[in-house]
Scaffold this active site. Structure first.
Site, PDB file in Angstrom:
ATOM      1  N   TRP A  10       7.482  -3.321   9.233  1.00 19.87           N
ATOM      2  CA  TRP A  10       7.403  -2.873   7.837  1.00 19.87           C
ATOM      3  C   TRP A  10       8.459  -3.511   6.957  1.00 19.87           C
ATOM      4  O   TRP A  10       8.171  -3.920   5.825  1.00 19.87           O
ATOM      5  CB  TRP A  10       7.429  -1.350   7.745  1.00 19.87           C
ATOM      6  N   ASP A  22      13.050   2.470   2.397  1.00 21.24           N
ATOM      7  CA  ASP A  22      11.670   2.787   2.760  1.00 21.24           C
ATOM      8  C   ASP A  22      11.762   3.890   3.808  1.00 21.24           C
ATOM      9  O   ASP A  22      12.091   3.638   4.968  1.00 21.24           O
ATOM     10  CB  ASP A  22      10.967   1.548   3.314  1.00 21.24           C
ATOM     11  N   LYS A  59       2.380  10.594   6.135  1.00 21.17           N
ATOM     12  CA  LYS A  59       3.074  10.681   7.418  1.00 21.17           C
ATOM     13  C   LYS A  59       3.593  12.113   7.621  1.00 21.17           C
ATOM     14  O   LYS A  59       3.087  12.837   8.451  1.00 21.17           O
ATOM     15  CB  LYS A  59       4.229   9.669   7.485  1.00 21.17           C
TER      16      LYS A  59
HETATM   17  C1  LIG Z   1       3.031   3.529   6.700  1.00 20.63           C
HETATM   18  C2  LIG Z   1       4.203   2.756   6.234  1.00 20.63           C
HETATM   19  C3  LIG Z   1       4.147   1.897   5.133  1.00 20.63           C
HETATM   20  C4  LIG Z   1       2.857   1.601   4.397  1.00 20.63           C
HETATM   21  O1  LIG Z   1       2.341   2.701   3.778  1.00 20.63           O
HETATM   22  P1  LIG Z   1       0.982   2.581   2.916  1.00 20.63           P
HETATM   23  O2  LIG Z   1       0.921   3.903   2.233  1.00 20.63           O
HETATM   24  O3  LIG Z   1      -0.117   2.351   3.880  1.00 20.63           O
HETATM   25  O4  LIG Z   1       1.128   1.444   1.990  1.00 20.63           O
HETATM   26  C5  LIG Z   1       5.303   1.259   4.725  1.00 20.63           C
HETATM   27  N1  LIG Z   1       6.471   1.443   5.373  1.00 20.63           N
HETATM   28  C6  LIG Z   1       6.560   2.254   6.447  1.00 20.63           C
HETATM   29  C7  LIG Z   1       7.877   2.423   7.114  1.00 20.63           C
HETATM   30  C8  LIG Z   1       5.429   2.927   6.907  1.00 20.63           C
HETATM   31  O5  LIG Z   1       5.529   3.726   7.976  1.00 20.63           O
END
Ligand SMILES: *Cc1c(COP(=O)(O)O)cnc(C)c1O
Length: 360
Positions: free
Chosen positions: A102, A171, A195
């Site tokens: 990511w 993030d 999540k």
């Molecule tokens: C799931 C995830 C993303 C992407 O999320 P989307 O909503 O699908 O764009 C980005 N960074 C991390 C750490 C993630 O777990």
């Protein structure tokens, strides 16, 4: 009703209490005679939902009062571009830590908007740790330092909040609300809801107002944090149903004892699973160095890789779903987000032990 155990990385399990409440008020929300999906985002009924969710989020996370909380769309992936668009200012350069899939995507997206400097990378060792801070080559002129608190695919997590002179951008997509986080040490924190916080369609951004007037001249209003903030995240029609569902999830977090209690439970769940892996005499393995092992996502392989298909099939037959690893790395992965109960993880560990006895 047969609910299976859901270990998917996202979208994933939603607490049953949340689903139940959404079900109960599905056709007639708050006496309006309409579903929450059917009412105007500007109506008093929805404005109350929106502001209560923000209040609860601020409460749970201890967000400094001056910080702005935005409820956006486009997923965490849009933030990979929206962050540099808004924060790069006249510096033109930003620092990034590369700790897995990511953060790699965040780096690639940012290259279009600024000079990205990767200050440390764990790529050479297959992303099995977070490089120690003494090895980071931080730049004094960076607009910000970006890190991915929990790498959802590689199962690598930071031990501490990084120290940085530049504003810290996080993030926190797969870890926000799974444990306490010191928001005040960050310039900006973002996470998509699917999540730990609800369902797909909503992204939360928490931002220090001091960073709000640095956006690139070409940034459209709809992607401009300052304009969005002025419009209370209603510059256009927001994702009303996901916003509502996040509101219910935040209430559930409060009733569950808040982040300290959830963190303890999440740690216990992760300990249980890593014990099953490490105690399997090499039948299962997780190659992340112990201090950096994620409590949210646990990737693992079978020593006999050809058996993984059988493992997945038999797990599904046993009511254990979502255990397939991310396509980029293969293998298996169990995600242990807030809505995954202790008994669910016990059921997984029991299954894994029995499978290893049968095939070991
Ligand atoms: C799931 C995830 C993303 C992407 O999320 P989307 O909503 O699908 O764009 C980005 N960074 C991390 C750490 C993630 O777990």
């Amino acid at each position: 009703m047969a609910r299976s155990h859901n270990f998917s990385a996202g979208p994933t399990a939603v607490p049953l209490d949340v689903l139940t409440q959404a079900h109960e008020e599905f056709f007639d929300f708050a006496g309006s005679g309409m579903s929450v999906m059917e009412i105007s985002h500007r109506s008093q009924v929805f404005m109350a939902v929106a502001s209560e969710a923000e209040r609860d989020l601020r409460d749970i996370l201890g967000v400094p009062p001056a910080y702005k909380v935005l409820f956006l769309q486009g997923g965490a992936s849009l933030q990979f571009a929206q962050v540099p668009m808004n924060l790069i200012g006249d510096k033109g350069t930003a620092d990034y830590l590369h700790t897995g899939l990511w953060s790699g995507k965040a780096i690639e997206a940012a290259r279009r908007y600024c000079d990205v400097r990767v200050v440390a990378s764990a790529h050479a060792s297959g992303f099995d740790h977070v490089p120690h801070a003494s090895h980071w080559r931080l730049n004094a002129d960076a607009a910000y330092l970006h890190y991915t608190e929990n790498e959802t695919v590689h199962g690598v997590q930071f031990i501490d909040t990084p120290a940085s002179d530049a504003p810290l951008v996080c993030d926190a997509c797969s870890s926000l609300l799974s444990k306490p986080i010191d928001i005040a040490r960050h310039g900006l924190v973002y996470a998509a809801a699917q999540k730990n916080m609800g369902v797909a369609g909503l992204t939360v951004v928490i931002v220090d107002p001091a960073l709000l007037e640095r956006s690139h001249a070409f940034t459209p209003d709809i992607l401009n944090y300052a304009r969005i903030s002025e419009a209370q995240s209603m510059l256009n029609t927001p994702a009303t149903f996901p916003w509502y569902l996040t509101g219910l999830t935040l209430k559930w977090i409060k009733h569950s004892g808040g982040l300290q209690a959830l963190h303890q439970r999440n740690q216990a769940k992760a300990r249980m699973l890593y014990r099953a892996i490490d105690g399997s005499d090499g039948f299962y393995r997780n190659s992340v160095q112990a201090p950096y092992r994620s409590i949210n996502n646990v990737p693992f392989r079978l020593a006999e890789v050809a058996l993984e298909k059988t493992f997945l099939r038999r797990a599904e037959q046993a009511g254990l779903n979502g255990l397939k690893g991310h396509a980029s790395v293969g293998g298996l992965r169990a995600s242990l987000y807030n809505a995954v109960s202790v008994p669910a993880v016990e059921a997984l560990c029991d299954f894994m032990n029995a499978f290893a006895r049968e095939h070991g």
